[in-house]
Design a protein around this motif. Structure first.
Motif, short mmCIF file in Angstrom:
data_model
loop_
_atom_site.label_atom_id
_atom_site.label_comp_id
_atom_site.label_asym_id
_atom_site.label_seq_id
_atom_site.Cartn_x
_atom_site.Cartn_y
_atom_site.Cartn_z
N PRO A 1 -1.10 0.17 -11.80
CA PRO A 1 -0.78 -1.23 -12.09
C PRO A 1 -0.12 -1.93 -10.90
O PRO A 1 -0.41 -3.10 -10.64
CB PRO A 1 0.16 -1.14 -13.29
N LEU A 2 0.75 -1.22 -10.19
CA LEU A 2 1.39 -1.83 -9.03
C LEU A 2 0.37 -2.15 -7.95
O LEU A 2 0.44 -3.21 -7.30
CB LEU A 2 2.47 -0.89 -8.49
N VAL B 1 0.83 -1.21 0.00
CA VAL B 1 0.00 0.00 0.00
C VAL B 1 0.87 1.25 0.00
O VAL B 1 0.59 2.22 -0.73
CB VAL B 1 -0.95 -0.01 1.22
N ALA B 2 1.94 1.25 0.79
CA ALA B 2 2.81 2.43 0.85
C ALA B 2 3.52 2.67 -0.48
O ALA B 2 3.60 3.82 -0.98
CB ALA B 2 3.84 2.26 1.96
N THR B 3 4.01 1.61 -1.11
CA THR B 3 4.71 1.76 -2.38
C THR B 3 3.76 2.21 -3.48
O THR B 3 4.07 3.14 -4.24
CB THR B 3 5.37 0.43 -2.79
N SER C 1 1.54 6.65 -6.85
CA SER C 1 0.22 6.85 -7.47
C SER C 1 0.22 7.99 -8.48
O SER C 1 -0.63 8.05 -9.36
CB SER C 1 -0.83 7.11 -6.39
N VAL C 2 1.18 8.92 -8.36
CA VAL C 2 1.24 10.04 -9.30
C VAL C 2 1.96 9.65 -10.59
O VAL C 2 2.03 10.46 -11.51
CB VAL C 2 1.93 11.26 -8.65
N ALA D 1 -10.80 -2.88 -12.75
CA ALA D 1 -11.42 -3.97 -11.99
C ALA D 1 -10.47 -4.49 -10.91
O ALA D 1 -10.89 -4.83 -9.80
CB ALA D 1 -11.84 -5.10 -12.93
N GLY D 2 -9.17 -4.56 -11.23
CA GLY D 2 -8.21 -5.02 -10.24
C GLY D 2 -8.01 -4.05 -9.11
O GLY D 2 -7.86 -4.44 -7.95
N VAL D 3 -8.03 -2.74 -9.41
CA VAL D 3 -7.80 -1.72 -8.38
C VAL D 3 -8.97 -1.67 -7.39
O VAL D 3 -8.76 -1.45 -6.19
CB VAL D 3 -7.58 -0.35 -9.04
#
Length: 401
Positions: free
Chosen positions: A67-68, A53-55, A60-61, A116-118
């Protein structure tokens, strides 16, 4: 027919542990092992979840953030599967596995698949499970360890109480989505297929109009213009040109009729599937036996899908099967309740076989279209022994619309 979705939560008696006894029996030993294993597995899950979650949040920007995150949530799904298996073996908790996420092809492309994955609810519940498990895993490990050393007489009762909390957590956070959530996910994944199919149909209609009737009408207008110019100076030539234009009008009308039949044939609207499919069968290059056994008509949308499905399958028979005969059977299956009834379609031929629902094939397109409306599509086509295609559609009678 698709198998009904099993309930996420088992019945009250199916996985209830036996009554607690003062002596440490096999069930109590399994529960103790489970509690002692909570801490190391909780540490692994917590470290993975916090790092993921942190990575993903920090990136995220950038282009790789989402994708990660999607890949990380898939990993959380795998950790949840491990915990369900452990609870099944050591606690006797039988929790069904969640439905797998659709692949990029089924989801309608990379970005719908990524989205869908996110927002995968199963993955996020696994994340929550991993976060709350660390303090609980530390507590259960310490209590179980101390109990083995100094609380031996009451240990079965202690591990039963702690294990029951574990059972509740597994059922509450690691059970699959309920039926409504599952259906929403399926419909979202199929929505792209429906949109793409509609767009392809519109492009086909535009192309047929442009290359067929429109081009013929333009030529007709030019021919009539030339005939008008020759009307006074060469009436015989003008008459020949008008006669040719009359033939062009007939051809243009036939092309427009064929195009209208490709959109929605009038015979289907007026007389139903029996007459419409008989008309399609009469245009097939091999003899086709049609048997439609329907006491009433399904909804117009389902009727149209059934018509075009059979139409495309018979076109395949004409072009590729090398068959001598073919047959079409259509009937309604009994449903309990009646709303669960299905429209059953079977198209078979005695041709060369070898048909497959491969990527990019016409059969794959038919399968996607039927899945988009909660239908089923199956092909049985051994080499040299003909082809049998079965399809099912929800009935959705006209009274329901």
């Amino acid at each position: 027919m698709t198998a009904p979705i099993q309930a996420s939560h088992p019945g009250p008696d199916r996985d209830r542990p036996p009554p607690v006894r003062p002596a440490l029996g096999a069930v109590a030993w399994k529960e103790t092992v489970h509690l002692l294993g909570n801490l190391p597995l909780a540490l692994v899950g917590f470290v993975y979840t916090v790092t993921m979650v942190a990575t993903a949040g920090g990136l995220s920007v950038t282009a790789i953030g989402l994708p990660l995150l999607a890949v990380g949530l898939f990993g959380s799904r795998l950790l949840g599967r491990l915990e369900r298996a452990r609870a099944r073996v050591l606690l006797g908790v039988r929790v069904e596995e969640p439905s797998p996420l659709p692949g990029p092809g089924r989801a309608g492309g990379f970005f719908p698949w990524l989205w869908a994955g996110v927002k995968d609810p199963v993955g996020w519940r696994s994340v929550l499970y991993a976060l709350v498990r660390l303090p609980w895993g530390l507590l259960t490990f310490m209590v179980a360890l101390v109990g083995l050393l100094v609380l031996w007489p009451v240990l079965p009762y202690v591990v039963r109480w702690l294990s029951n909390v574990d059972r509740l957590m597994v059922r509450g956070l690691l059970s699959p989505s309920d039926e409504l959530e599952r259906r929403i996910a399926e419909l979202e994944s199929d929505r792209g297929v429906v949109v793409d199919t509609a767009a392809a149909d519109l492009r086909r209609i535009e192309r047929d109009l442009h290359d067929g009737a429109q081009a013929r009408l333009v030529a007709l207008a030019m021919g009539l213009g030339l005939a008008k110019e020759k009307l006074l100076e060469d009436p015989d030539a003008a008459a020949v040109m008008v006669d040719e234009a009359h033939g062009e009008v007939k051809l243009a009308l036939q092309e427009l009729r064929d195009l209208a039949r490709g959109i929605h044939p009038a015979v289907l609207t007026d007389r139903g599937l029996d007459a419409a499919l008989s008309a399609v069968a009469s245009r097939c290059v091999v003899p086709v036996k049609v048997a439609v056994d329907l006491a009433e008509r399904p909804a117009a949308a389902i009727e149209g899908i059934a018509y075009f499905t059979v139409s495309e399958l018979l076109q395949n028979v004409s072009k590729h099967a090398g068959a001598r005969t073919a047959s079409v059977e259509v009937r309604r299956s009994a449903g309990s309740p009646p709303a669960a009834a299905r429209l059953l379609i079977r198209v078979s031929d005695d041709g060369r076989g070898g048909a497959a629902v491969g990527a990019g094939s016409g059969l794959a397109g038919l399968a996607e279209r039927l899945r988009a409306v909660d239908g089923v599509f199956a092909v049985d086509s051994p080499e040299g022994r003909g082809t049998v295609v079965t399809a099912e559609l929800p009935w959705r009678g006209r009274a329901e619309h």
